[in-house]
Design a protein around this motif. Sequence first.
Motif, PDB file in Angstrom:
ATOM      1  N   ASN A  18       2.539 -46.764 -23.614  1.00 57.04           N
ATOM      2  CA  ASN A  18       1.437 -45.933 -23.108  1.00 57.04           C
ATOM      3  C   ASN A  18       0.385 -46.783 -22.391  1.00 57.04           C
ATOM      4  O   ASN A  18      -0.149 -46.387 -21.341  1.00 57.04           O
ATOM      5  CB  ASN A  18       0.816 -45.116 -24.244  1.00 57.04           C
ATOM      6  N   ALA A  74       8.083 -37.997 -24.766  1.00 53.64           N
ATOM      7  CA  ALA A  74       6.882 -37.184 -24.575  1.00 53.64           C
ATOM      8  C   ALA A  74       7.201 -35.795 -25.104  1.00 53.64           C
ATOM      9  O   ALA A  74       8.257 -35.249 -24.823  1.00 53.64           O
ATOM     10  CB  ALA A  74       6.524 -37.107 -23.100  1.00 53.64           C
ATOM     11  N   GLN A  75       6.280 -35.221 -25.878  1.00 51.28           N
ATOM     12  CA  GLN A  75       6.486 -33.862 -26.396  1.00 51.28           C
ATOM     13  C   GLN A  75       5.822 -32.827 -25.495  1.00 51.28           C
ATOM     14  O   GLN A  75       6.079 -31.630 -25.620  1.00 51.28           O
ATOM     15  CB  GLN A  75       5.946 -33.749 -27.833  1.00 51.28           C
ATOM     16  N   SER A  76       4.978 -33.287 -24.593  1.00 52.45           N
ATOM     17  CA  SER A  76       4.337 -32.393 -23.627  1.00 52.45           C
ATOM     18  C   SER A  76       3.760 -33.257 -22.513  1.00 52.45           C
ATOM     19  O   SER A  76       3.782 -34.491 -22.603  1.00 52.45           O
ATOM     20  CB  SER A  76       3.213 -31.591 -24.299  1.00 52.45           C
ATOM     21  N   THR A 113       0.819 -33.741 -21.828  1.00 52.75           N
ATOM     22  CA  THR A 113      -0.493 -34.314 -22.111  1.00 52.75           C
ATOM     23  C   THR A 113      -0.526 -35.206 -23.353  1.00 52.75           C
ATOM     24  O   THR A 113      -1.575 -35.749 -23.700  1.00 52.75           O
ATOM     25  CB  THR A 113      -1.530 -33.186 -22.297  1.00 52.75           C
ATOM     26  N   THR A 114       0.624 -35.368 -24.021  1.00 51.20           N
ATOM     27  CA  THR A 114       0.635 -36.222 -25.210  1.00 51.20           C
ATOM     28  C   THR A 114       1.241 -37.574 -24.864  1.00 51.20           C
ATOM     29  O   THR A 114       2.104 -37.671 -23.988  1.00 51.20           O
ATOM     30  CB  THR A 114       1.468 -35.573 -26.329  1.00 51.20           C
TER      31      THR A 114
END
Lengths: 348, 348
Positions: free
Chosen positions: A324, A9-11, A13-14
């Motif tokens: 996901n 995950a890069q944040s 919310t992504t």
Amino acid sequence: MSATKAYAAQSATTPLAPFDFSRREPGVHDVQIEILYCGVCHSDIHQVRNEWGGSTYPMVPGHEIVGRITKVGDHVKKFKVGDLAGVGCFVDSCRVCDNCKEGLEQYCETGMVGTYNSNEKDGTATQGGYSTLIVVDEQYTLKISDKLPLERVAPLLCAGITTYSPLKHVGVKKGDRVAVLGLGGLGHMAVKFAVSFGAEVTMLSSSPSKKADAEKLGAHHFALTSDKETMKGLQNHFDVILNTVSAQHDYSVYLDLLRTNGTMIVVGVPPSPSQVPAFSLIAKRRSIIGSLIGGIKETQEMLDYCAEYNISSEVEVIPIQQINEAYERMIKGDVRYRFVIDIASLKK
Amino acid sequence: MSATKAYAAQSATTPLAPFDFSRREPGVHDVQIEILYCGVCHSDIHQVRNEWGGSTYPMVPGHEIVGRITKVGDHVKKFKVGDLAGVGCFVDSCRVCDNCKEGLEQYCETGMVGTYNSNEKDGTATQGGYSTLIVVDEQYTLKISDKLPLERVAPLLCAGITTYSPLKHVGVKKGDRVAVLGLGGLGHMAVKFAVSFGAEVTMLSSSPSKKADAEKLGAHHFALTSDKETMKGLQNHFDVILNTVSAQHDYSVYLDLLRTNGTMIVVGVPPSPSQVPAFSLIAKRRSIIGSLIGGIKETQEMLDYCAEYNISSEVEVIPIQQINEAYERMIKGDVRYRFVIDIASLKK
């Protein structure tokens, strides 16, 4: 340094997406593990989405790791290349506090080093098991038997030890009446362990659809928590309730099901504090105890126990590309009972 | 039947006032006790004023009774006329359930027979120790040593056993760090017992005025709960917290003061349920346990222990005529630390 493929995950919310990074070369006490399977824990979602605060990115989740040793440091004694190995929720701790010395590294007084979303002692961010390789000190690496299917062993490293440890700690034994509250990743392992310890096991669930599964897992009884008559009949009944529920709920309903000296073990963390009426505790010398995973020594004991008694997790194996979607299904409770990533899918 | 003078409440809203009634003649297993002193417990007020519901009137309160045997039934073995004797919170129980057989009559599965505001097995209302005489089965009567002042022994029958029993149950031993929360009738006995068991005892109080008293009682440390720095310094510090507070409060503040495997014992009943954050319990395998007075065997053990180690309650002796004023002072916390009625005042 060893090139490692992963999903990260890069944040908050992504969605998780492919991510390449490097693992350190094994130090003298380290082993390098080629990861074969990694279980998907609900706490992965909480951390990826920063629901507990303090998350750092990029984050490669995963702390139910099973694989095979591919390199060993010069001073490694427990493992050789080719051995099966496992890694759970932490990869280091202070090693000198009373808890670490007693084999309770999960309660390390300066804080354990989490397998991901944490920092090694040198400050390097740790990255978890949704990846092809991991390098861990052998002291924090578990031996894995070849007797059980590896994909079914992976969830033992978190869901398994989280339920085994407190059942042992409170001394569940033959003939004890044990209730398991909530039938998910933790609950289904709790049923298996309690049954194997000789307890008379009741599944408590709000969902009638869980009845058949509970019985398949070995539960002797099933009780619908929404049925007032049933619940009334179970007052003062259980020696132990293992409460795995992390949705908001009122403890008092379940405390009253405990007999004198009964204990409710709490392993789920509801979003807000739960209500506890003192009188329920006092009237029958009841107790509530929390428990967090388990130490390395006990995790090894649990893995050996599972190999001996043929206990493993019920799993749905997925390729990493479906992670996901798997998260969304987990949030809906649509998994029986653990997703496990086939890490071969990462190498394609 | 024996004429008995007493003070009773005629309803939830009237003050206690003189009341004459008759006690049964002793049956073959009964002893008749001329009451010398009776302690005044906060639960007397709750029941007199029907704050817990279900109170019946007329009600003669009092369950911290010390006196002298004046008659014995034909089959009585433990006592003879002239012996000192004590009666605590209950005067009978089913005697056949697992709890009764294990000496845990206070958790009797069909309910113990309370010393007052309850019913004997034949339906007769029980009446307590604010009276000149009581008749009790010898099995539910305690032996009292003549080594200690009797007025200081009376409160041991409730306040004493309520704190002794859980400290023993959780295994408090030399060197353990024990905190006592709340310095009242229960708290002051908890300090004395914990000190005598060899623990390092800290008094936790919201009132700076309690510091000198805590030290006089033997506490090694005093911590002001309103002092944020002090409380921060006590995080992960105690093995045991004995929580005697019955005012509404949040358990979580105190749970965080427990070290790994620490236990908070709850003996006070706040009016509403308290908040318990699961994470506080889980993070350090902390627990909360309730405890209710003690069984007959353990109460005798406690009384013998107190006689041997010179432990007794701090009391203010009053004539029965001051009981209503005493209640008002107790509600304001203005008693150090137990009112005890001199029953001689009833005979005037």
